[in-house]
Design an enzyme around this catalytic site. Structure first.
Site, short mmCIF file in Angstrom:
data_model
loop_
_atom_site.label_atom_id
_atom_site.label_comp_id
_atom_site.label_asym_id
_atom_site.label_seq_id
_atom_site.Cartn_x
_atom_site.Cartn_y
_atom_site.Cartn_z
N TYR A 1 0.80 -1.22 0.00
CA TYR A 1 0.00 0.00 0.00
C TYR A 1 0.84 1.28 0.00
CZ TYR A 1 -4.75 -1.80 0.31
OH TYR A 1 -5.96 -2.39 0.02
N LYS B 1 2.92 -14.52 5.26
CA LYS B 1 3.25 -15.47 4.20
C LYS B 1 4.77 -15.62 4.14
CE LYS B 1 1.97 -18.17 0.75
NZ LYS B 1 1.32 -19.47 1.02
N ASP C 1 -2.55 -18.34 3.98
CA ASP C 1 -3.58 -19.17 3.37
C ASP C 1 -4.25 -20.08 4.39
OD1 ASP C 1 -0.93 -20.00 3.29
OD2 ASP C 1 -1.25 -21.48 1.74
N ASP D 1 -5.80 -6.58 4.89
CA ASP D 1 -6.89 -6.15 4.02
C ASP D 1 -7.75 -7.35 3.64
OD1 ASP D 1 -8.45 -4.47 2.52
OD2 ASP D 1 -7.05 -4.29 0.87
#
Length: 392
Positions: A147, A214, A257, A281
């Site tokens: 972002y 991640k 995930d 987000d």
């Protein structure tokens, strides 16, 4: 006009603070009008000597129409001066056009904590068997990661220079048809969002913090986020947090995930989720879906000396001007603002009013379909909430 001031991260709030608002785009003006009326009614009900002095600033479509600029300089200066903003949704084009004004405000005020509480409201139709188990708060880092907006179109001069640098200096080939985005993740920014999540967990008697990342793939960005978060919790909050001591706040981490699976299959196991910007987000909207309606969620964007409060949903332009939009998301955002004002009595008044509206099934179109009842218009729903508040 009395300004809210800040000292060592604490809000110093006068009895009649000036708070900025902007109507935003799409359904924004309709839900903002209702939200301010509900907030004013709650403050009046809760206190004899307190009142918000609202000051409008022009941002988005309205600013473009009146000032020929979506984010005019005078609006930017007002935000820098007053530092607290209640914001209706603002549109941002996909793939082209102007940079997100939401992101510009976050960066301008260094609003590094994006805080999104998600809890089930009785009566909503959720895809879960036990949606009452959903009661979590997401702390999303707000100024780092993708972002930051550092990206270059595939055929730009900058992208060509970056590809050449990678090839010549790092011996890494990037195809000529690739757009390029840069994902910076800093230790300093990770540490401060971790502190915010830890303080919230301690002050609200939470039992678990889960670090989402991640890091198995992006080892030096999201993997570093994980390591820095653990390090900060251990070094600065070791008296309160632990990875194995059940008498303290338990800390664990979850690959992104798997996190999506976990909040669906075991939502009761998650209370505070600490996430980098892009992961936060995604997981915020997914969590909203678990309770049946993201339109009822509000969010806070908070830094050490400023705050911006909003609905989680977007502008919904196809419903604009039809008096059908649900203002609950923005009202929830305003409630979070009220919490930061330390006006807890007014927060409770709004909470009771919303609870009674849901219980009596006096709601707008998006919720009325769950209850199989006639829908109220946006304005009428707001008037109903004010009437409930006046009768409390």
């Amino acid at each position: 006009m009395a300004k809210i001031t800040f000292e060592n991260g604490k809000w110093k709030v006068p009895d009649n603070p000036t708070i900025l608002y902007t109507d935003g785009d799409g359904i924004g003006p309709e839900i903002m009008d209702v939200t301010r009326k509900v907030v004013d009614a709650a403050v009046k009900k809760a206190y004899k000597n307190k009142k918000i002095e609202w000051k409008e600033i022009l941002v988005g479509d309205k600013a473009l129409k009146e000032k020929n600029d979506r984010f005019p300089e005078e609006s930017q200066e007002a935000i820098k001066q007053y530092r607290v903003l209640l914001k209706s949704p603002l549109g941002t084009p996909i793939g082209t056009g102007f940079k997100s004004i939401n992101v510009r405000i976050r960066v301008m005020l260094d609003l590094y904590s994006n805080i999104r509480p998600v809890s089930f409201m009785k009566g909503l139709e959720s895809p879960l068997k036990h949606p009452e188990n959903v009661n979590l708060t997401i702390f999303r880092e707000n100024t780092d990661d993708l972002y930051t907006g550092i990206e270059y179109k595939y055929d730009s001069k900058e992208a060509a220079e970056i590809r050449k640098f990678f090839k010549d200096k790092l011996h890494v080939e990037i195809s000529d048809d690739s757009g390029i985005g840069i994902k910076p993740m800093s230790k300093y920014k990770t540490q401060r969002i971790t502190r915010a999540a830890a303080k919230f967990a301690i002050e609200n008697n939470k039992k678990k913090i889960t670090i989402m990342h991640k890091g198995n793939v992006m080892k030096y960005t999201e993997g570093a986020f994980r390591e820095w978060a653990y390090e900060t919790l251990k070094n600065e909050f070791g008296n309160y947090t632990s990875t194995d001591d059940s008498s303290k706040i338990l800390v664990n981490d979850m690959i992104a995930d798997n996190m999506f699976q976990q909040i669906i299959t075991r939502p009761e196991n998650y209370e505070v989720i600490l996430a980098p910007n892009i992961d936060g987000d995604y997981i915020s909207d997914a969590a909203g879906a678990l309770i049946g309606n993201i339109g009822t969620l509000g969010g806070a964007n908070v830094g050490d000396d400023a705050g911006m409060f909003e609905a989680v949903h977007g502008t919904a332009p196809k419903y604009a001007g039809q008096n059908v939009a649900d203002p609950l998301g923005l009202i929830r955002g305003a409630q979070l603002m009220i919490k930061y004002l330390n006006w807890h009595e007014a927060f409770d008044v709004i909470e009771k009013a919303i609870g009674e509206a849901i219980e009596t099934k006096k709601v707008t179109k998006d919720l009325a379909k769950f209850f199989d009842v006639p829908a109220m218009g946006t304005k009428e729903f707001g008037d109903s909430l004010v009437k409930i508040i006046d009768g409390l």
